[in-house]
Scaffold this active site. Sequence first.
Site, short mmCIF file in Angstrom:
data_model
loop_
_atom_site.label_atom_id
_atom_site.label_comp_id
_atom_site.label_asym_id
_atom_site.label_seq_id
_atom_site.Cartn_x
_atom_site.Cartn_y
_atom_site.Cartn_z
CB THR A 39 1.37 16.25 -3.95
OG1 THR A 39 0.71 15.12 -3.36
CG2 THR A 39 1.33 16.10 -5.46
N GLY A 41 1.15 18.89 1.42
CA GLY A 41 -0.19 18.98 2.02
C GLY A 41 -0.52 17.86 3.00
CB ALA A 320 -6.57 19.56 9.42
CG HIS A 443 -35.21 35.57 11.14
ND1 HIS A 443 -35.46 34.34 11.74
CD2 HIS A 443 -36.28 35.82 10.33
CE1 HIS A 443 -36.63 33.90 11.32
NE2 HIS A 443 -37.14 34.76 10.47
P1 FAD Z 1 -0.01 14.92 8.22
O1 FAD Z 1 -1.07 15.66 7.52
O2 FAD Z 1 -0.20 13.47 8.43
O3 FAD Z 1 1.32 15.18 7.39
C1 FAD Z 1 2.51 14.60 7.71
C2 FAD Z 1 3.35 14.52 6.45
O4 FAD Z 1 4.66 14.16 6.84
C3 FAD Z 1 2.91 13.46 5.46
O5 FAD Z 1 2.71 14.04 4.20
C4 FAD Z 1 4.03 12.45 5.42
O6 FAD Z 1 4.27 11.95 4.13
C5 FAD Z 1 5.20 13.30 5.86
N1 FAD Z 1 6.27 12.53 6.51
C6 FAD Z 1 6.16 11.63 7.51
N2 FAD Z 1 7.37 11.17 7.88
C7 FAD Z 1 8.26 11.81 7.10
C8 FAD Z 1 9.66 11.79 7.00
N3 FAD Z 1 10.40 11.02 7.80
N4 FAD Z 1 10.26 12.57 6.07
C9 FAD Z 1 9.54 13.35 5.24
N5 FAD Z 1 8.19 13.43 5.30
C10 FAD Z 1 7.57 12.68 6.21
N6 FAD Z 1 -8.96 16.53 10.20
C11 FAD Z 1 -9.77 17.61 10.25
O7 FAD Z 1 -9.51 18.53 11.03
N7 FAD Z 1 -10.86 17.69 9.45
C12 FAD Z 1 -11.22 16.71 8.61
O8 FAD Z 1 -12.22 16.83 7.89
C13 FAD Z 1 -10.39 15.56 8.54
N8 FAD Z 1 -10.69 14.54 7.71
C14 FAD Z 1 -9.86 13.44 7.65
C15 FAD Z 1 -10.22 12.40 6.80
C16 FAD Z 1 -9.41 11.27 6.72
C17 FAD Z 1 -9.79 10.15 5.79
C18 FAD Z 1 -8.21 11.22 7.49
C19 FAD Z 1 -7.31 10.02 7.39
C20 FAD Z 1 -7.87 12.23 8.34
C21 FAD Z 1 -8.70 13.37 8.44
N9 FAD Z 1 -8.41 14.42 9.31
C22 FAD Z 1 -9.24 15.51 9.37
C23 FAD Z 1 -7.22 14.40 10.16
C24 FAD Z 1 -6.12 15.27 9.53
O9 FAD Z 1 -5.82 14.79 8.25
C25 FAD Z 1 -4.87 15.25 10.40
O10 FAD Z 1 -5.19 15.63 11.72
C26 FAD Z 1 -3.82 16.21 9.85
O11 FAD Z 1 -3.49 15.90 8.52
C27 FAD Z 1 -2.56 16.19 10.72
O12 FAD Z 1 -1.63 17.08 10.20
P2 FAD Z 1 -0.06 16.86 10.43
O13 FAD Z 1 0.58 18.04 9.79
O14 FAD Z 1 0.21 16.60 11.85
O15 FAD Z 1 0.32 15.53 9.66
#
Ligand code: FAD
Length: 464
Positions: A39, A41, A320, A443
Amino acid sequence: MADFDYDVLVIGSGPGGYVAAIRAAQLGLKTACAESRETLGGTCLNVGCIPSKALLHASELFEEAHGGTLAKWGVKVEGLSLDLDAMQGQRKDAVKGLTGGIEFLFKKNKVDWLKGRASFTAADTVEVAGKSYRAKNIVIATGSSVTPLPGVEIDNKAILDSTGALELAKVPGHLVVIGGGVIGLELGSVWKRLGAKVTVVEYLDQILPGMDGEVRKEANKILKKQGLEFRLSTKVTSAKATGTGVTLTVEPAAGGAAETIDADVVLVAIGRRPNTEGLALDKAGLATNKRGQIEIDHDFATSVPGIWAIGDVVPGPMLAHKAEDEGIAVAENIAGLTGIVNHDVIPSVVYTMPEIAAVGLTEEQAKEKGEIKVGKFPMLANSRAKTNKETDGFVKVIADAKTDRVLGVHIIASVAGTMIAQAAQAMEFGATSEDIAYTCHAHPTHSEAVKEAAMAVLGKPIHI
Ligand code: FAD
Ligand code: NAI
């Protein structure tokens, strides 16, 4: 477009990647996004921000009913019980709805989803599921994964990463969390509220490194009051699954006698590291820095022309909303516009109860840079918080002593995550503490505490 398949090919569909892809498509660029998960996201929607917030919300409701808060307000609940299956069902439902929403947005914006793992075969070419795609621009947005701890092997049965800790099918008797950071405190709070004994083992002498010193101490005090146990200045040297649980060996961080702790399950949450394995960066002429991150310039361009990187895989906070803003900016830069992210004003929120939120410099950092004035206002003196009996916490506004410009805002309050937005916006607009103090706030709201803390910078709060 001659022999290019795409103008933009984004690797990874997390908040960085999916936002970059949609923005690029909106700007008229032919765009694809490669994602290896089932999926869209990324971490955030599938196993991070969203499912953790679903469980935080649900466990908060349970705690309010079970801990007697509702009864105090005259809402008596009889025959109360926990239906963890139903709670987990709500978590899955939230994830399904939002990840499906990204798939819809991809279709709407004509972004092609290339299903599978992407790896470089040249600087302008990647391979996904056996097919080769050539793109004028490639954006690396591959995110991060849990940092492993030597001697503690994650099996997601008894020794869990955050994904395993979200999916527990029963409330553990004793959960030991390794790492008193954001994940440890949020997921520790979930299982504590649902009935587990929770012990947080933290290597440093205080939880939440990187946050304001006073906030760290106060947060520790509040969470202890809620029943979380903390072993600070302590390191875990090994964790062994015994079949019925886990035996951890710990010792003082500075060295000393070892002891053991028995747990039912262990959560390893000692930080996250960038995902670059399997990308074959060398084939694109790229390398990572010592921390495994891809270095970029101010425009999110890597050292190889046409390759860009954003989100958790580049230096900076792993958040995020930071990744999303970088996603928009990189797409705009690729399209020849000017995409900018102000990395000095990235808010961060820990979604415990109360929430802990911050933007800008900590008091310690601000003092290092020059003379400052600090205004503080306790939530105990805020009429709405007092009425709601949410009196833990405070707002702290840090301003430059000479210019009065706001340098940082730190909040512990039930709705700190919402309150911090006005502070970030004020800082983005270069506000002084006086600007905030003279802005009319509705308020009764928790946000009035931000106004009062700003008034306190000038030495003139009304309600204390
Ligand atoms: P990611 O969201 O990690 O997405 C990267 C995607 O790339 C993944 O789906 C992966 O499968 C895909 N991918 C990797 N390599 C390849 C490849 N070679 N080919 C194809 N696809 C690939 N942040 C907040 O700001 N607020 C929160 O409340 C928060 N809560 C969190 C709770 C938890 C438990 C965790 C673990 C993290 C949380 N974070 C939160 C952090 C947040 O999830 C990350 O900062 C954010 O998802 C980073 O986004 P990104 O797009 O860099 O990477
Ligand atoms: P973290 O960096 O927040 O905390 C890790 C903690 O583990 C630190 O306190 C560190 O001192 C401690 N630690 C490191 N090694 C240790 C060891 N060997 N023994 C004991 N303690 C040790 O990392 P965490 O909690 O894993 O989260 C990862 C990232 O995910 C964070 O950077 C955060 O930005 C992001 N995230 C954000 C959330 C939010 O915005 N609400 C929620 C969850 C995660």
